[in-house]
Design an enzyme around this catalytic site. Structure first.
Site, PDB file in Angstrom:
ATOM      1  N   ARG A   1      -1.859  37.069  10.681  1.00 37.39           N
ATOM      2  CA  ARG A   1      -1.323  38.425  10.839  1.00 37.39           C
ATOM      3  C   ARG A   1      -2.398  39.398  11.288  1.00 37.39           C
ATOM      4  O   ARG A   1      -2.147  40.300  12.090  1.00 37.39           O
ATOM      5  CB  ARG A   1      -0.729  38.904   9.513  1.00 37.39           C
ATOM      6  CG  ARG A   1       0.560  38.203   9.107  1.00 37.39           C
ATOM      7  CD  ARG A   1       1.054  38.769   7.792  1.00 37.39           C
ATOM      8  NE  ARG A   1       2.281  38.114   7.337  1.00 37.39           N
ATOM      9  CZ  ARG A   1       2.866  38.361   6.166  1.00 37.39           C
ATOM     10  NH1 ARG A   1       2.331  39.249   5.345  1.00 37.39           N
ATOM     11  NH2 ARG A   1       3.967  37.727   5.830  1.00 37.39           N
TER      12      ARG A   1
ATOM     13  N   VAL B   1       6.483  18.919  -1.047  1.00 36.84           N
ATOM     14  CA  VAL B   1       7.072  18.596  -2.354  1.00 36.84           C
ATOM     15  C   VAL B   1       6.081  18.619  -3.509  1.00 36.84           C
ATOM     16  O   VAL B   1       6.299  19.314  -4.497  1.00 36.84           O
ATOM     17  CB  VAL B   1       7.799  17.233  -2.314  1.00 36.84           C
ATOM     18  CG1 VAL B   1       8.295  16.836  -3.705  1.00 36.84           C
ATOM     19  CG2 VAL B   1       8.977  17.304  -1.353  1.00 36.84           C
TER      20      VAL B   1
ATOM     21  N   LYS C   1      11.875  22.067  -3.909  1.00 41.74           N
ATOM     22  CA  LYS C   1      11.273  20.745  -3.712  1.00 41.74           C
ATOM     23  C   LYS C   1      12.274  19.641  -4.045  1.00 41.74           C
ATOM     24  O   LYS C   1      12.330  18.606  -3.372  1.00 41.74           O
ATOM     25  CB  LYS C   1      10.025  20.614  -4.586  1.00 41.74           C
ATOM     26  CG  LYS C   1       8.902  21.571  -4.196  1.00 41.74           C
ATOM     27  CD  LYS C   1       7.781  21.560  -5.225  1.00 41.74           C
ATOM     28  CE  LYS C   1       6.657  22.513  -4.846  1.00 41.74           C
ATOM     29  NZ  LYS C   1       5.599  22.583  -5.879  1.00 41.74           N
TER      30      LYS C   1
ATOM     31  N   GLY D   1      -5.897  30.841 -10.509  1.00 39.97           N
ATOM     32  CA  GLY D   1      -5.299  30.718  -9.190  1.00 39.97           C
ATOM     33  C   GLY D   1      -4.145  29.736  -9.118  1.00 39.97           C
ATOM     34  O   GLY D   1      -3.648  29.432  -8.033  1.00 39.97           O
TER      35      GLY D   1
ATOM     36  N   GLY E   1      -3.202  23.229  -4.589  1.00 37.62           N
ATOM     37  CA  GLY E   1      -4.590  23.540  -4.280  1.00 37.62           C
ATOM     38  C   GLY E   1      -4.919  23.319  -2.821  1.00 37.62           C
ATOM     39  O   GLY E   1      -4.167  22.680  -2.080  1.00 37.62           O
TER      40      GLY E   1
ATOM     41  N   GLU F   1       0.744  32.813  -8.919  1.00 39.66           N
ATOM     42  CA  GLU F   1       0.623  34.024  -8.117  1.00 39.66           C
ATOM     43  C   GLU F   1       0.666  35.250  -9.023  1.00 39.66           C
ATOM     44  O   GLU F   1       1.030  35.177 -10.197  1.00 39.66           O
ATOM     45  CB  GLU F   1       1.769  34.095  -7.106  1.00 39.66           C
ATOM     46  CG  GLU F   1       1.848  32.924  -6.151  1.00 39.66           C
ATOM     47  CD  GLU F   1       0.736  32.899  -5.125  1.00 39.66           C
ATOM     48  OE1 GLU F   1       0.109  33.971  -4.923  1.00 39.66           O
ATOM     49  OE2 GLU F   1       0.482  31.837  -4.540  1.00 39.66           O
TER      50      GLU F   1
ATOM     51  N   THR G   1      -5.050  29.663   1.847  1.00 42.07           N
ATOM     52  CA  THR G   1      -5.706  28.558   1.147  1.00 42.07           C
ATOM     53  C   THR G   1      -5.473  27.215   1.832  1.00 42.07           C
ATOM     54  O   THR G   1      -6.418  26.475   2.126  1.00 42.07           O
ATOM     55  CB  THR G   1      -5.209  28.484  -0.304  1.00 42.07           C
ATOM     56  OG1 THR G   1      -5.521  29.713  -0.960  1.00 42.07           O
ATOM     57  CG2 THR G   1      -5.874  27.339  -1.047  1.00 42.07           C
ATOM     58  N   VAL G   2      -4.212  26.895   2.116  1.00 42.56           N
ATOM     59  CA  VAL G   2      -3.901  25.587   2.694  1.00 42.56           C
ATOM     60  C   VAL G   2      -4.363  25.497   4.137  1.00 42.56           C
ATOM     61  O   VAL G   2      -4.944  24.487   4.558  1.00 42.56           O
ATOM     62  CB  VAL G   2      -2.392  25.291   2.580  1.00 42.56           C
ATOM     63  CG1 VAL G   2      -2.033  24.000   3.312  1.00 42.56           C
ATOM     64  CG2 VAL G   2      -1.988  25.184   1.111  1.00 42.56           C
TER      65      VAL G   2
END
Length: 328
Positions: free
Chosen positions: A45, A131, A204, A186, A302, A189, A13-14
Site C-alpha cells: 500500500r 489452513v 480454515k 504477536g 508465524g 492481533e 510478516t508472511v
C-alpha cells in the site's frame, strides 16, 4: 538457465518471510529445480516504507506493474482480506501465472472458483498456507484422498486460542491475562475477534471440507462458539478430572450424506489425538476408511512456518511443470 519471475502481494510478516526464504534458499532451489527465481515486484500500500533493506526498487502500489513485467510466472499472495486479493489472483491466473496464497478468508469463499479458473488456464493454485501454517495438511490430505475416503475431520486450527487455553490450564492465568500475553508475543492481533470467536478456525475448516468432501456445509448452519465462553474455573475443573478443553473445528459427512460442521470448545481425554497439542501448535485429525485415524501436527502460525509452506508449494508447482518431484 531459465529465469522465473515472481511477485509478492502484501509485504507484512508472511510476505517478508517468503522473500527471506527465497533468498536464503536461492542456490538450493536453483540446483533442485533447474531454474532461477527472481522476485521482480512486491505490491504494497505504501511504497515509501522499505520494510526489508534492499527491496525499495521492487515496491509498487499498482498491480498492473506486476503483469507488465515480462516473464512473470508466479504470484505469492499474503493479503489479509477477500479483496483485493481475489481480484488480483484472478487476474494473475488469466495472465497464466501460478498463484500461491495464504489467504484463508478469501480462499474459503472463492477457492473452488480460483482452482477452476486455473485449470482452464493451465496453471496451478497452491494453498497449503491457508489452513494450518506450517502443518502440511493439504498435501497430506490430497495424497490420502487418492485411495481413502475421509469421514470426519477434527482440528485445532488456531494457534492463538490453543496458546491461551494452554496457559490458562498450566499457569492458572485468567482469560484476559492469557489474551494479553498472546498479543504481546504477536500471536493475537490488537483486535483478536477472529481468533477468539472461532471465525478464523471456521474459515480454515471450510477449506478442509471442500477438499475432503467436495463441498461445504451451509455457512449459516455451522455453529461457531468462541473460547470466551470458558472460564478459568471451567478449565481447572476439567483438569482435575484429567480432561482438557480444546477449541475444535470439526466437519463430517453423516450417514445421510449431509456435511455437518461445528467450531466450539470441546472436552477431550488422554486417548483423544488432540489431547497433547499445546501452545501455538495446530493439529488436524482425520478419520479414514483404510488408514484409520491419522493426526498431523506442527506450528500453526508465524513468519517462517507459513512462508515455508508457500515456498514448498512453489517448488511443487515448478516440479510438476518439469515432470519431477521436489522436496526442500
Amino acid at each position: 538457465m531459465a529465469v522465473i519471475k515472481a511477485a509478492i502481494l502484501g509485504f507484512g510478516t508472511v510476505g517478508q518471510g517468503i522473500y527471506h526464504i527465497l533468498n536464503e534458499k536461492r542456490e538450493e532451489l536453483r540446483e533442485k529445480l533447474g531454474v532461477e527465481l527472481e522476485v521482480a515486484k512486491i505490491v504494497v500500500r505504501d511504497t515509501s516504507r522499505e520494510r526489508v533493506p534492499g527491496t525499495q526498487h521492487l515496491l509498487t502500489d499498482n498491480i498492473d506493474d506486476v503483469f507488465a513485467e515480462k516473464g512473470m510466472q508466479v504470484v505469492f499472495e499474503a493479503i489479509v482480506n477477500e479483496e483485493p486479493a481475489f481480484s488480483y489472483l484472478q487476474r494473475a491466473i488469466e495472465h497464466k501465472c501460478h498463484v500461491i496464497t495464504a489467504n484463508k478468508v478469501m480462499f474459503a469463499k472463492r477457492g473452488i472458483e480460483l482452482q477452476e479458473l486455473a485449470k482452464k488456464n493451465g496453471v496451478f493454485v497452491g494453498y497449503e498456507a491457508t489452513v494450518a501454517g506450517g502443518v502440511p495438511i493439504i498435501k497430506t490430505m490430497k495424497n490420502i484422498l487418492l485411495v481413502n475416503d475421509v469421514s470426519r475431520i477434527q482440528g485445532i486450527l488456531n494457534g492463538t486460542t490453543n496458546y491461551m487455553l494452554t496457559k490458562m490450564r498450566q499457569e492458572g492465568w485468567s482469560y484476559d491475562q492469557a489474551l494479553a500475553e498472546a498479543q504481546r508475543l504477536g500471536y493475537a492481533e490488537a483486535d483478536p475477534f477472529n481468533d477468539v470467536s472461532g471465525q478464523d478456525a471456521f474459515k480454515k475448516l471450510m477449506i478442509l471440507s471442500d477438499l475432503a468432501f467436495g463441498e461445504q456445509p451451509a455457512w449459516s448452519e455451522v455453529e461457531v462458539i468462541g473460547i470466551d465462553t470458558l472460564t478459568l474455573d471451567d478449565i481447572k475443573a476439567a483438569n482435575e478430572k484429567g480432561l482438557r478443553y480444546r477449541h475444535v473445528a470439526e466437519v463430517e459427512k453423516n450417514a445421510e450424506g449431509q456435511i455437518i460442521g461445528k467450531v466450539a470448545p470441546m472436552l477431550v481425554n488422554a486417548e483423544h489425538p488432540l489431547f497433547p497439542i499445546d501452545d501455538v501448535f495446530n493439529a488436524v485429525s482425520m478419520e479414514t476408511n483404510y488408514i484409520g485415524t491419522l493426526t498431523v501436527t506442527g506450528p500453526g502460525a508465524g513468519m517462517y512456518p507459513t512462508a515455508s509452506v508457500m515456498v514448498e508449494d512453489y517448488a511443487e508447482i515448478i516440479g510438476k511443470r518439469a515432470g519431477f518431484v521436489v522436496s526442500i
